[in-house]
Scaffold this motif. Structure first.
Motif, PDB file in Angstrom:
ATOM      1  N   ILE A 187       0.815  -1.181  -0.101  1.00 33.19           N
ATOM      2  CA  ILE A 187       0.111  -0.018  -0.050  1.00 33.19           C
ATOM      3  C   ILE A 187       0.879   1.255   0.039  1.00 33.19           C
ATOM      4  O   ILE A 187       0.662   2.417  -0.484  1.00 33.19           O
ATOM      5  N   MET A 188       2.216   1.065   0.772  1.00 35.51           N
ATOM      6  CA  MET A 188       2.877   2.437   0.757  1.00 35.51           C
ATOM      7  C   MET A 188       3.539   2.760  -0.443  1.00 35.51           C
ATOM      8  O   MET A 188       3.646   3.865  -0.741  1.00 35.51           O
ATOM      9  N   LEU A 189       4.031   1.915  -1.302  1.00 40.18           N
ATOM     10  CA  LEU A 189       4.786   1.975  -2.531  1.00 40.18           C
ATOM     11  C   LEU A 189       3.734   2.575  -3.561  1.00 40.18           C
ATOM     12  O   LEU A 189       4.190   3.843  -4.208  1.00 40.18           O
ATOM     13  N   PRO A 190       2.650   2.189  -3.866  1.00 40.96           N
ATOM     14  CA  PRO A 190       1.707   2.790  -4.770  1.00 40.96           C
ATOM     15  C   PRO A 190       1.162   4.153  -4.214  1.00 40.96           C
ATOM     16  O   PRO A 190       1.001   4.861  -5.082  1.00 40.96           O
ATOM     17  N   ASP A 191       1.092   4.344  -2.942  1.00 43.04           N
ATOM     18  CA  ASP A 191       0.375   5.391  -2.358  1.00 43.04           C
ATOM     19  C   ASP A 191       1.659   6.515  -2.834  1.00 43.04           C
ATOM     20  O   ASP A 191       1.498   7.844  -3.110  1.00 43.04           O
ATOM     21  N   SER A 192       2.964   6.238  -2.511  1.00 41.50           N
ATOM     22  CA  SER A 192       4.058   6.942  -2.919  1.00 41.50           C
ATOM     23  C   SER A 192       3.918   7.528  -4.597  1.00 41.50           C
ATOM     24  O   SER A 192       4.303   8.734  -4.782  1.00 41.50           O
ATOM     25  N   GLY A 193       3.715   6.435  -5.324  1.00 39.94           N
ATOM     26  CA  GLY A 193       3.792   6.633  -6.646  1.00 39.94           C
ATOM     27  C   GLY A 193       2.670   7.705  -7.126  1.00 39.94           C
ATOM     28  O   GLY A 193       2.695   8.467  -7.880  1.00 39.94           O
ATOM     29  N   HIS A 194       1.414   7.591  -6.349  1.00 43.08           N
ATOM     30  CA  HIS A 194       0.161   8.342  -6.533  1.00 43.08           C
ATOM     31  C   HIS A 194       0.648   9.802  -5.999  1.00 43.08           C
ATOM     32  O   HIS A 194       0.195  10.793  -7.090  1.00 43.08           O
ATOM     33  N   ILE A 195       1.217  10.007  -5.102  1.00 49.25           N
ATOM     34  CA  ILE A 195       1.599  11.436  -4.533  1.00 49.25           C
ATOM     35  C   ILE A 195       2.256  12.026  -5.402  1.00 49.25           C
ATOM     36  O   ILE A 195       2.334  13.237  -5.958  1.00 49.25           O
ATOM     37  N   GLN A 196       3.393  11.242  -6.230  1.00 45.52           N
ATOM     38  CA  GLN A 196       4.418  11.956  -7.052  1.00 45.52           C
ATOM     39  C   GLN A 196       3.543  12.441  -8.175  1.00 45.52           C
ATOM     40  O   GLN A 196       3.851  13.377  -9.009  1.00 45.52           O
ATOM     41  N   GLU A 197       2.561  11.563  -8.658  1.00 43.65           N
ATOM     42  CA  GLU A 197       1.991  11.960  -9.903  1.00 43.65           C
ATOM     43  C   GLU A 197       1.124  13.094  -9.736  1.00 43.65           C
ATOM     44  O   GLU A 197       1.054  14.029 -10.564  1.00 43.65           O
ATOM     45  N   LEU A 198       0.367  13.044  -8.373  1.00 38.86           N
ATOM     46  CA  LEU A 198      -0.345  14.253  -8.331  1.00 38.86           C
ATOM     47  C   LEU A 198       0.587  15.769  -8.168  1.00 38.86           C
ATOM     48  O   LEU A 198       0.150  16.680  -8.885  1.00 38.86           O
ATOM     49  N   GLU A 199       1.720  15.577  -7.570  1.00 40.32           N
ATOM     50  CA  GLU A 199       2.637  16.584  -6.991  1.00 40.32           C
ATOM     51  C   GLU A 199       3.295  16.921  -8.511  1.00 40.32           C
ATOM     52  O   GLU A 199       3.374  18.376  -8.688  1.00 40.32           O
ATOM     53  N   VAL A 200       3.471  16.024  -9.261  1.00 44.53           N
ATOM     54  CA  VAL A 200       4.060  16.359 -10.840  1.00 44.53           C
ATOM     55  C   VAL A 200       3.261  17.323 -11.567  1.00 44.53           C
ATOM     56  O   VAL A 200       3.439  17.990 -12.394  1.00 44.53           O
ATOM     57  N   ASP A 201       2.002  16.743 -11.729  1.00 43.51           N
ATOM     58  CA  ASP A 201       0.895  17.427 -12.117  1.00 43.51           C
ATOM     59  C   ASP A 201       0.550  18.627 -11.865  1.00 43.51           C
ATOM     60  O   ASP A 201       0.408  19.778 -12.659  1.00 43.51           O
ATOM     61  N   GLN A 202       0.678  19.019 -10.504  1.00 42.27           N
ATOM     62  CA  GLN A 202       0.654  20.476  -9.938  1.00 42.27           C
ATOM     63  C   GLN A 202       1.539  21.303 -10.285  1.00 42.27           C
ATOM     64  O   GLN A 202       1.688  22.454 -10.828  1.00 42.27           O
ATOM     65  N   LEU A 203       2.920  20.803 -10.232  1.00 43.68           N
ATOM     66  CA  LEU A 203       4.209  21.365 -10.498  1.00 43.68           C
ATOM     67  C   LEU A 203       4.185  21.765 -12.165  1.00 43.68           C
ATOM     68  O   LEU A 203       4.483  22.816 -12.583  1.00 43.68           O
ATOM     69  N   ASN A 204       3.756  20.718 -12.902  1.00 41.07           N
ATOM     70  CA  ASN A 204       3.704  20.976 -14.432  1.00 41.07           C
ATOM     71  C   ASN A 204       2.895  22.242 -14.707  1.00 41.07           C
ATOM     72  O   ASN A 204       3.014  22.817 -15.820  1.00 41.07           O
ATOM     73  N   ARG A 205       1.633  22.264 -14.039  1.00 41.34           N
ATOM     74  CA  ARG A 205       0.862  23.195 -14.276  1.00 41.34           C
ATOM     75  C   ARG A 205       1.566  24.789 -14.039  1.00 41.34           C
ATOM     76  O   ARG A 205       1.188  25.787 -14.887  1.00 41.34           O
ATOM     77  N   ARG A 206       2.081  24.766 -13.051  1.00 44.60           N
ATOM     78  CA  ARG A 206       2.899  26.018 -12.643  1.00 44.60           C
ATOM     79  C   ARG A 206       3.933  26.304 -13.551  1.00 44.60           C
ATOM     80  O   ARG A 206       4.136  27.398 -14.034  1.00 44.60           O
ATOM     81  N   ASN A 207       4.784  25.075 -14.052  1.00 42.28           N
ATOM     82  CA  ASN A 207       5.587  25.436 -14.925  1.00 42.28           C
ATOM     83  C   ASN A 207       5.303  25.921 -16.331  1.00 42.28           C
ATOM     84  O   ASN A 207       6.109  26.474 -17.001  1.00 42.28           O
ATOM     85  N   SER A 208       4.247  25.292 -16.495  1.00 45.10           N
ATOM     86  CA  SER A 208       3.537  25.760 -18.046  1.00 45.10           C
ATOM     87  C   SER A 208       3.426  27.159 -17.905  1.00 45.10           C
ATOM     88  O   SER A 208       3.544  27.951 -18.955  1.00 45.10           O
ATOM     89  N   ARG A 209       2.605  27.736 -16.869  1.00 45.40           N
ATOM     90  CA  ARG A 209       2.543  29.048 -16.697  1.00 45.40           C
ATOM     91  C   ARG A 209       3.734  30.046 -16.670  1.00 45.40           C
ATOM     92  O   ARG A 209       3.765  31.108 -17.016  1.00 45.40           O
ATOM     93  N   ARG A 210       4.703  29.397 -16.355  1.00 47.09           N
ATOM     94  CA  ARG A 210       6.157  30.191 -16.117  1.00 47.09           C
ATOM     95  C   ARG A 210       6.992  30.027 -17.250  1.00 47.09           C
ATOM     96  O   ARG A 210       8.285  30.652 -17.261  1.00 47.09           O
ATOM     97  N   GLY A 211       6.485  29.272 -18.269  1.00 46.78           N
ATOM     98  CA  GLY A 211       7.421  28.964 -19.378  1.00 46.78           C
ATOM     99  C   GLY A 211       8.398  27.690 -19.031  1.00 46.78           C
ATOM    100  O   GLY A 211       9.422  27.868 -19.696  1.00 46.78           O
ATOM    101  N   ARG A 212       8.469  27.056 -18.168  1.00 46.39           N
ATOM    102  CA  ARG A 212       9.549  26.119 -17.658  1.00 46.39           C
ATOM    103  C   ARG A 212       9.078  24.711 -18.342  1.00 46.39           C
ATOM    104  O   ARG A 212       8.011  24.490 -18.618  1.00 46.39           O
TER     105      ARG A 212
END
Length: 547
Positions: free
Chosen positions: A110-135
């Motif tokens: 349960i812990m490793l899939p949860d870790s992967g899920h958190i990474q997917e969510l956080e990277v998705d949020q980061l990529n939205r910010r990066n897109s707005r900033r041209g990164r």
């Protein structure tokens, strides 16, 4: 990759046994140790780095070895700082067995899939910010699907039984008393035609004396080397009992109670949360506290609690835990909408959510919603690594950045570091004394500089001082002689001075906060303009100095 590649064929011919310290060296996270003979390579733990950005970036870089050349992985326990890069290891080409206790395998599921899920969510949020900033966009270290796929390679082992790992390697697991399924791992290694095995013991994380759910740690004696954790090597919790801990928790809850307030407890979803629930149950049933809604805002904690129920017969006070999990005032939340709805409650309540160091997960959402309010209290109940948001708050920051936004801190910060699963300095010394004789040396790992040095000093009468070593990240030691000898012909991923400390990213966040605070305090627009001009001048001078 370059570490193994750096060993010439001539060196390999003479190599008997080497250990590579690839994580948790002068730091608490990223536990990873490689044992290498001429014929075989076995990894102990493959943990994720947490805390300062410089260390977390190592999670994204290539491993300093060829994953496909590993023969086996031995896992001490399921905490992410020990297991969190296993899916990445499998993706990189490791196809060997992962040896762990049955309970550790259950928790990892349960812990490793949860870790992967958190990474997917956080990277998705980061990529939205990066897109707005041209990164440029980034990809997660691994996904939840990757994590599930890696579980096929787990092989359960029982405590106290020898298991052949690979040519020349066998291992035996001992209960470390730290977490459900946690283990110290004893190894015997024969290499290079030698008849006599080298005996090593990896302590894993050693549990303290006062534990609600776990037994006392056990292990063998008469070893050549011990790799010993030192997270709390400078601490002495003399006189602490479960009863005293409960009284201290009661006092903290009472002090936090406000008509429209909240007590936020950043807590590791596995074991710490469950121990807290049992203590709260005892306090409420004894009339020491009124019935207070307790929200377990973590899908992982919900799943972990089910596993704890499954293994309740293996735990001290397992029946009490099952009873606490079924109380009406305990409310488990699943969806994001349910999590957000908690912050709209207008009466006092308790929220426990991961992560324990405030580095990821739902606790960051609650902190963002409550830190600026005086009715809130944040209670830290576990270790906070350098550079983590939890450590920054614990150290008294008046402003922090969460998800790209500045948040002023008005909430009370409190610490009750008695739910840690780690032994303190005297307990670690006692544990090591029970392992004697240790003939060739002790390596102190899984701790920051001050605790490790304190533990090294305290062990001076137990093991000869020149045989108690504090390795740096990426150090390599030859273990075939009478004592460990450091090998210098290799590169490092990070300078030793960077590890286990706050870094430029922490300084940058604080600078942004300081700038905003200075602008807020400026008397008028003209004063604000003066600050901006001075900042621009400083930046220009820095650019010219670099040129």
């Amino acid at each position: 990759m370059r570490f193994l590649a750096s060993l010439s064929s001539q060196n390999r011919c003479s190599l008997s046994l080497r250990i590579h310290f690839l994580g948790a060296a002068h730091a608490v996270t990223g536990s990873c140790f490689l044992l290498e003979t001429n014929e075989t390579r076995v990894l102990v733990d493959c943990g994720m780095f947490q805390g300062a950005k410089s260390e977390k970036e190592l999670n994204y870089r290539q491993f300093p070895f060829r994953a496909s050349q590993l023969d086996a992985l031995c896992l001490t326990h399921a905490h992410i700082d020990h297991s969190g890069l296993i899916p990445k290891l499998v993706n990189a080409g490791f196809n060997g067995p992962i040896y762990a206790t049955a309970a550790t395998a259950d928790l990892a599921s349960i812990m490793l899939p949860d870790s992967g899920h958190i990474q997917e969510l956080e990277v998705d949020q980061l990529n939205r910010r990066n897109s707005r900033r041209g990164r440029p966009t980034v990809t997660p270290i691994y996904t939840a699907e990757d994590a599930v796929a890696s579980l096929d390679q787990f092989r359960p082992v029982a405590y106290g039984q020898w298991r052949e790992l690979a040519p020349g390697f066998k291992a035996r697991y001992w209960n470390a008393g730290h977490l459900l399924g946690s283990a110290s791992i004893e190894m015997e290694v024969i290499s290079g035609g030698n008849d006599k095995a080298v005996r090593l013991l990896f302590s894993g994380d050693v549990g303290p004396d006062y534990k609600l759910l776990q037994p006392d740690p056990v292990g063998p004696s008469g070893l050549d080397y011990v790799i010993l954790e030192g997270t709390y090597g400078d601490a002495d919790r003399a006189g602490i009992t479960i009863e005293r801990r409960r009284r201290m928790l009661r006092d903290e809850v009472r002090a936090a109670m406000r008509p429209s307030g909240v007590l936020l407890i950043p807590s590791f979803a596995v074991e710490r949360t469950q121990e807290l629930l049992v203590d709260l149950l005892e306090l409420m049933e004894a009339g020491e506290l009124p019935e207070i809604p307790v929200f377990i805002d973590s899908p992982l904690a919900t799943k972990a609690s089910a596993i704890f129920k499954k293994h309740a017969h293996e735990l001290r006070n397992g029946k009490d835990l099952v009873e606490a999990l079924e109380k009406r005032w305990v409310r488990f939340t699943e969806s994001v909408e349910q999590s957000k709805a908690i912050d709209r409650i207008h009466s006092f309540h308790i929220v426990t959510a991961a992560s324990g160091m405030c580095e990821a997960g739902r606790i960051r959402h609650h902190l963002k919603a409550w830190l600026w309010r005086e009715e809130a209290t944040v209670l830290f109940v576990g270790y906070q690594a350098q550079g983590s948001l939890g450590r920054i708050l614990q150290d008294g920051a008046t402003r922090v950045r969460i998800q790209g936004e500045d948040v002023r801190v008005r909430a009370r910060m409190r610490s009750l570091d008695l739910y840690s699963g780690h032994a303190d300095g005297p307990e670690l010394k006692t544990w090591l004394t029970e392992r004697l004789p240790v003939r060739r040396g002790v390596f102190l790992v899984h701790g920051e500089e001050v605790p490790l040095q304190a533990l090294q000093s305290s062990l001076s009468g137990t093991v000869p001082g020149d045989r108690v070593v504090i390795p740096e990240l990426d150090d390599i030691y030859e273990l075939s002689g009478d004592k460990a000898v450091q090998v210098d012909d290799h590169e490092r991923r990070l300078e030793p001075a960077v590890v286990g400390r706050q870094d430029w990213s922490n300084d940058y966040s604080k600078l942004l906060i300081d700038i905003n605070e200075a602008l807020d305090k400026a008397a008028d627009k003209r004063a604000k303009a003066v600050i901006v001009r001075r900042l621009r001048r400083a930046l220009k001078e820095a650019e010219e100095a670099e040129a």
